[in-house]
Design a protein around this motif. Structure first.
Motif, PDB file in Angstrom:
ATOM      1  N   SER A 129      45.247  36.963  67.298  1.00 17.59           N
ATOM      2  CA  SER A 129      44.765  36.976  65.914  1.00 17.59           C
ATOM      3  C   SER A 129      45.777  36.356  64.954  1.00 17.59           C
ATOM      4  O   SER A 129      45.403  35.693  63.998  1.00 17.59           O
ATOM      5  CB  SER A 129      44.436  38.410  65.479  1.00 17.59           C
ATOM      6  OG  SER A 129      43.453  38.980  66.315  1.00 17.59           O
ATOM      7  N   LYS A 130      47.056  36.541  65.241  1.00 16.16           N
ATOM      8  CA  LYS A 130      48.088  35.998  64.358  1.00 16.16           C
ATOM      9  C   LYS A 130      48.135  34.474  64.411  1.00 16.16           C
ATOM     10  O   LYS A 130      48.735  33.837  63.541  1.00 16.16           O
ATOM     11  CB  LYS A 130      49.456  36.582  64.701  1.00 16.16           C
ATOM     12  CG  LYS A 130      50.018  36.138  66.046  1.00 16.16           C
ATOM     13  CD  LYS A 130      51.381  36.765  66.303  1.00 16.16           C
ATOM     14  CE  LYS A 130      51.984  36.301  67.627  1.00 16.16           C
ATOM     15  NZ  LYS A 130      53.304  36.936  67.879  1.00 16.16           N
ATOM     16  N   HIS A 131      47.525  33.882  65.430  1.00 21.98           N
ATOM     17  CA  HIS A 131      47.479  32.425  65.552  1.00 21.98           C
ATOM     18  C   HIS A 131      46.213  31.829  64.953  1.00 21.98           C
ATOM     19  O   HIS A 131      45.983  30.627  65.082  1.00 21.98           O
ATOM     20  CB  HIS A 131      47.586  32.013  67.020  1.00 21.98           C
ATOM     21  CG  HIS A 131      48.928  32.259  67.623  1.00 21.98           C
ATOM     22  ND1 HIS A 131      49.139  32.389  68.974  1.00 21.98           N
ATOM     23  CD2 HIS A 131      50.155  32.391  67.038  1.00 21.98           C
ATOM     24  CE1 HIS A 131      50.424  32.599  69.201  1.00 21.98           C
ATOM     25  NE2 HIS A 131      51.066  32.597  68.045  1.00 21.98           N
ATOM     26  N   VAL A 132      45.415  32.672  64.309  1.00 20.24           N
ATOM     27  CA  VAL A 132      44.181  32.207  63.685  1.00 20.24           C
ATOM     28  C   VAL A 132      44.332  32.249  62.171  1.00 20.24           C
ATOM     29  O   VAL A 132      44.589  33.307  61.597  1.00 20.24           O
ATOM     30  CB  VAL A 132      42.970  33.071  64.105  1.00 20.24           C
ATOM     31  CG1 VAL A 132      41.696  32.554  63.450  1.00 20.24           C
ATOM     32  CG2 VAL A 132      42.821  33.080  65.624  1.00 20.24           C
ATOM     33  N   LEU A 133      44.203  31.091  61.532  1.00 23.10           N
ATOM     34  CA  LEU A 133      44.229  31.035  60.073  1.00 23.10           C
ATOM     35  C   LEU A 133      42.823  31.329  59.584  1.00 23.10           C
ATOM     36  O   LEU A 133      41.888  30.568  59.855  1.00 23.10           O
ATOM     37  CB  LEU A 133      44.683  29.654  59.595  1.00 23.10           C
ATOM     38  CG  LEU A 133      44.669  29.440  58.072  1.00 23.10           C
ATOM     39  CD1 LEU A 133      45.609  30.424  57.381  1.00 23.10           C
ATOM     40  CD2 LEU A 133      45.047  28.001  57.733  1.00 23.10           C
ATOM     41  N   GLN A 134      42.662  32.439  58.879  1.00 16.93           N
ATOM     42  CA  GLN A 134      41.337  32.885  58.455  1.00 16.93           C
ATOM     43  C   GLN A 134      41.202  32.785  56.940  1.00 16.93           C
ATOM     44  O   GLN A 134      42.117  33.143  56.202  1.00 16.93           O
ATOM     45  CB  GLN A 134      41.086  34.332  58.895  1.00 16.93           C
ATOM     46  CG  GLN A 134      41.260  34.553  60.387  1.00 16.93           C
ATOM     47  CD  GLN A 134      40.993  35.988  60.795  1.00 16.93           C
ATOM     48  OE1 GLN A 134      40.511  36.794  60.008  1.00 16.93           O
ATOM     49  NE2 GLN A 134      41.305  36.329  62.040  1.00 16.93           N
ATOM     50  N   SER A 135      40.060  32.293  56.488  1.00  8.84           N
ATOM     51  CA  SER A 135      39.808  32.238  55.056  1.00  8.84           C
ATOM     52  C   SER A 135      39.716  33.660  54.520  1.00  8.84           C
ATOM     53  O   SER A 135      39.164  34.554  55.161  1.00  8.84           O
ATOM     54  CB  SER A 135      38.504  31.484  54.769  1.00  8.84           C
ATOM     55  OG  SER A 135      37.416  32.055  55.472  1.00  8.84           O
ATOM     56  N   ALA A 136      40.272  33.865  53.337  1.00 13.18           N
ATOM     57  CA  ALA A 136      40.302  35.191  52.738  1.00 13.18           C
ATOM     58  C   ALA A 136      39.028  35.478  51.953  1.00 13.18           C
ATOM     59  O   ALA A 136      38.254  34.576  51.618  1.00 13.18           O
ATOM     60  CB  ALA A 136      41.518  35.313  51.824  1.00 13.18           C
ATOM     61  N   GLU A 137      38.830  36.759  51.652  1.00 16.33           N
ATOM     62  CA  GLU A 137      37.646  37.180  50.900  1.00 16.33           C
ATOM     63  C   GLU A 137      37.555  36.477  49.559  1.00 16.33           C
ATOM     64  O   GLU A 137      36.484  36.029  49.144  1.00 16.33           O
ATOM     65  CB  GLU A 137      37.707  38.705  50.687  1.00 16.33           C
ATOM     66  CG  GLU A 137      36.493  39.289  49.997  1.00 16.33           C
ATOM     67  CD  GLU A 137      35.267  39.356  50.895  1.00 16.33           C
ATOM     68  OE1 GLU A 137      34.153  39.395  50.349  1.00 16.33           O
ATOM     69  OE2 GLU A 137      35.441  39.373  52.126  1.00 16.33           O
ATOM     70  N   GLU A 138      38.698  36.324  48.889  1.00 21.70           N
ATOM     71  CA  GLU A 138      38.690  35.702  47.563  1.00 21.70           C
ATOM     72  C   GLU A 138      38.497  34.190  47.614  1.00 21.70           C
ATOM     73  O   GLU A 138      38.328  33.540  46.563  1.00 21.70           O
ATOM     74  CB  GLU A 138      39.985  36.023  46.816  1.00 21.70           C
ATOM     75  CG  GLU A 138      41.251  35.563  47.514  1.00 21.70           C
ATOM     76  CD  GLU A 138      41.845  36.619  48.423  1.00 21.70           C
ATOM     77  OE1 GLU A 138      43.048  36.526  48.724  1.00 21.70           O
ATOM     78  OE2 GLU A 138      41.103  37.542  48.824  1.00 21.70           O
ATOM     79  N   ASP A 139      38.506  33.605  48.812  1.00 25.58           N
ATOM     80  CA  ASP A 139      38.336  32.159  48.938  1.00 25.58           C
ATOM     81  C   ASP A 139      36.895  31.740  49.167  1.00 25.58           C
ATOM     82  O   ASP A 139      36.606  30.547  49.277  1.00 25.58           O
ATOM     83  CB  ASP A 139      39.189  31.622  50.099  1.00 25.58           C
ATOM     84  CG  ASP A 139      40.669  31.744  49.830  1.00 25.58           C
ATOM     85  OD1 ASP A 139      41.053  31.709  48.647  1.00 25.58           O
ATOM     86  OD2 ASP A 139      41.442  31.881  50.790  1.00 25.58           O
ATOM     87  N   ALA A 193      45.614  17.419  62.682  1.00 22.26           N
ATOM     88  CA  ALA A 193      46.326  17.635  61.426  1.00 22.26           C
ATOM     89  C   ALA A 193      47.799  17.928  61.695  1.00 22.26           C
ATOM     90  O   ALA A 193      48.161  18.366  62.792  1.00 22.26           O
ATOM     91  CB  ALA A 193      45.690  18.793  60.652  1.00 22.26           C
ATOM     92  N   PRO A 194      48.681  17.725  60.688  1.00 23.68           N
ATOM     93  CA  PRO A 194      50.117  17.987  60.869  1.00 23.68           C
ATOM     94  C   PRO A 194      50.473  19.466  60.849  1.00 23.68           C
ATOM     95  O   PRO A 194      51.511  19.869  61.344  1.00 23.68           O
ATOM     96  CB  PRO A 194      50.753  17.248  59.689  1.00 23.68           C
ATOM     97  CG  PRO A 194      49.679  17.218  58.648  1.00 23.68           C
ATOM     98  CD  PRO A 194      48.391  17.068  59.392  1.00 23.68           C
ATOM     99  N   ASN A 195      49.607  20.309  60.249  1.00 18.53           N
ATOM    100  CA  ASN A 195      49.847  21.749  60.217  1.00 18.53           C
ATOM    101  C   ASN A 195      48.519  22.462  59.979  1.00 18.53           C
ATOM    102  O   ASN A 195      47.491  21.830  59.729  1.00 18.53           O
ATOM    103  CB  ASN A 195      50.869  22.132  59.135  1.00 18.53           C
ATOM    104  CG  ASN A 195      50.450  21.646  57.752  1.00 18.53           C
ATOM    105  OD1 ASN A 195      49.373  21.995  57.259  1.00 18.53           O
ATOM    106  ND2 ASN A 195      51.293  20.847  57.125  1.00 18.53           N
ATOM    107  N   GLU A 196      48.525  23.784  60.076  1.00 21.40           N
ATOM    108  CA  GLU A 196      47.269  24.530  60.010  1.00 21.40           C
ATOM    109  C   GLU A 196      46.640  24.515  58.625  1.00 21.40           C
ATOM    110  O   GLU A 196      45.410  24.584  58.502  1.00 21.40           O
ATOM    111  CB  GLU A 196      47.477  25.968  60.479  1.00 21.40           C
ATOM    112  CG  GLU A 196      48.411  26.806  59.644  1.00 21.40           C
ATOM    113  CD  GLU A 196      48.532  28.227  60.170  1.00 21.40           C
ATOM    114  OE1 GLU A 196      49.128  29.059  59.470  1.00 21.40           O
ATOM    115  OE2 GLU A 196      48.038  28.508  61.279  1.00 21.40           O
ATOM    116  N   ASP A 197      47.440  24.411  57.570  1.00 19.43           N
ATOM    117  CA  ASP A 197      46.866  24.354  56.224  1.00 19.43           C
ATOM    118  C   ASP A 197      46.062  23.072  56.021  1.00 19.43           C
ATOM    119  O   ASP A 197      44.961  23.092  55.463  1.00 19.43           O
ATOM    120  CB  ASP A 197      47.972  24.450  55.167  1.00 19.43           C
ATOM    121  CG  ASP A 197      48.621  25.817  55.135  1.00 19.43           C
ATOM    122  OD1 ASP A 197      47.883  26.825  55.260  1.00 19.43           O
ATOM    123  OD2 ASP A 197      49.844  25.902  55.001  1.00 19.43           O
ATOM    124  N   VAL A 198      46.610  21.961  56.476  1.00 19.51           N
ATOM    125  CA  VAL A 198      45.894  20.691  56.380  1.00 19.51           C
ATOM    126  C   VAL A 198      44.698  20.698  57.332  1.00 19.51           C
ATOM    127  O   VAL A 198      43.633  20.167  57.013  1.00 19.51           O
ATOM    128  CB  VAL A 198      46.828  19.510  56.683  1.00 19.51           C
ATOM    129  CG1 VAL A 198      46.065  18.190  56.640  1.00 19.51           C
ATOM    130  CG2 VAL A 198      47.990  19.475  55.692  1.00 19.51           C
TER     131      VAL A 198
END
Length: 211
Positions: free
Chosen positions: A164-174, A54-59
């Protein structure tokens, strides 16, 4: 002067005897690689499920969700760029990699510690599973802390360490993004309750078109 070779096919190419200067390769145009970890149910450890490009972590998060969470239960997802994950050598099945490594005991910290996520591979052919979090000032120190905290939970064939700061984690509300509507029996893409999130995102990022 052309290059002469014992292979007549090479001779017929009329290649110059002196190799031409090698030009530097252009930058790669491929997407970066990210590693995905999913959580099957509340309270379960995040387990490695595979890579995405992917081009970035969100994608990367979106691609991982579509690729790895549609056909089995999932309540959480973590994404980490491959280059941010430090990997230990591999031990044999039934062995503990912590016992094979020369890992110094933690010393008094002179820098501010930060969080690191630790993933263990219990057996070759299986998947790395989240063992826990430690505080450290470096990857090496994180490995030392992990050895003290989780090293006796062997056998451990291999260890992954990532900040940990390099890990994109899904949030509770997601978590409801994996919930299907009652009418849908299987995890089809159309069944996910994400339309409200898409609408909200569009509203928050709405811009005025230039006149």
């Amino acid at each position: 002067m052309s290059l002469t070779s014992l292979d007549p096919r090479v001779t017929r190419l009329n290649l110059p005897e002196e190799a031409p200067a090698i030009e530097p390769k252009p930058e790669l145009d491929q997407f970066e690689t990210y590693e995905a970890f999913h959580q099957k149910k509340e309270g379960a450890a995040h387990t490695y499920v595979g890579p995405v490009h992917a081009p970035n972590e969100d994608v990367a998060f979106l691609f991982a969700k579509e690729q790895y969470s549609r056909r089995f239960p999932c309540v959480g997802l973590w994404i980490a760029r491959t280059e941010h994950i430090q990997v230990t050598p591999y031990a044999g099945d039934g062995e503990n990699v912590y016992e094979m490594m020369r890992v110094k005991e933690p010393t008094e910290r002179s820098e501010e510690a930060e969080a690191y996520e630790i993933f263990h591979l219990k057996k070759r052919g299986k998947a790395h599973t989240h063992a826990g979090r430690v505080m450290a000032t470096s990857y090496q120190e994180a490995l030392q802390e992990a050895r003290q905290a989780f090293g006796e939970k062997g056998p451990i064939v291999n260890v992954w360490v990532v900040k940990s700061k390099h890990v994109l984690q899904s949030a509770e509300e997601d978590k409801d993004m994996w919930t299907t509507i009652p009418e849908k029996k299987y995890r089809e893409a159309i069944a996910y309750k994400v339309m409200d999130k898409i609408t909200k995102y569009k509203e928050e990022h709405k811009t005025t078109a230039p006149q």
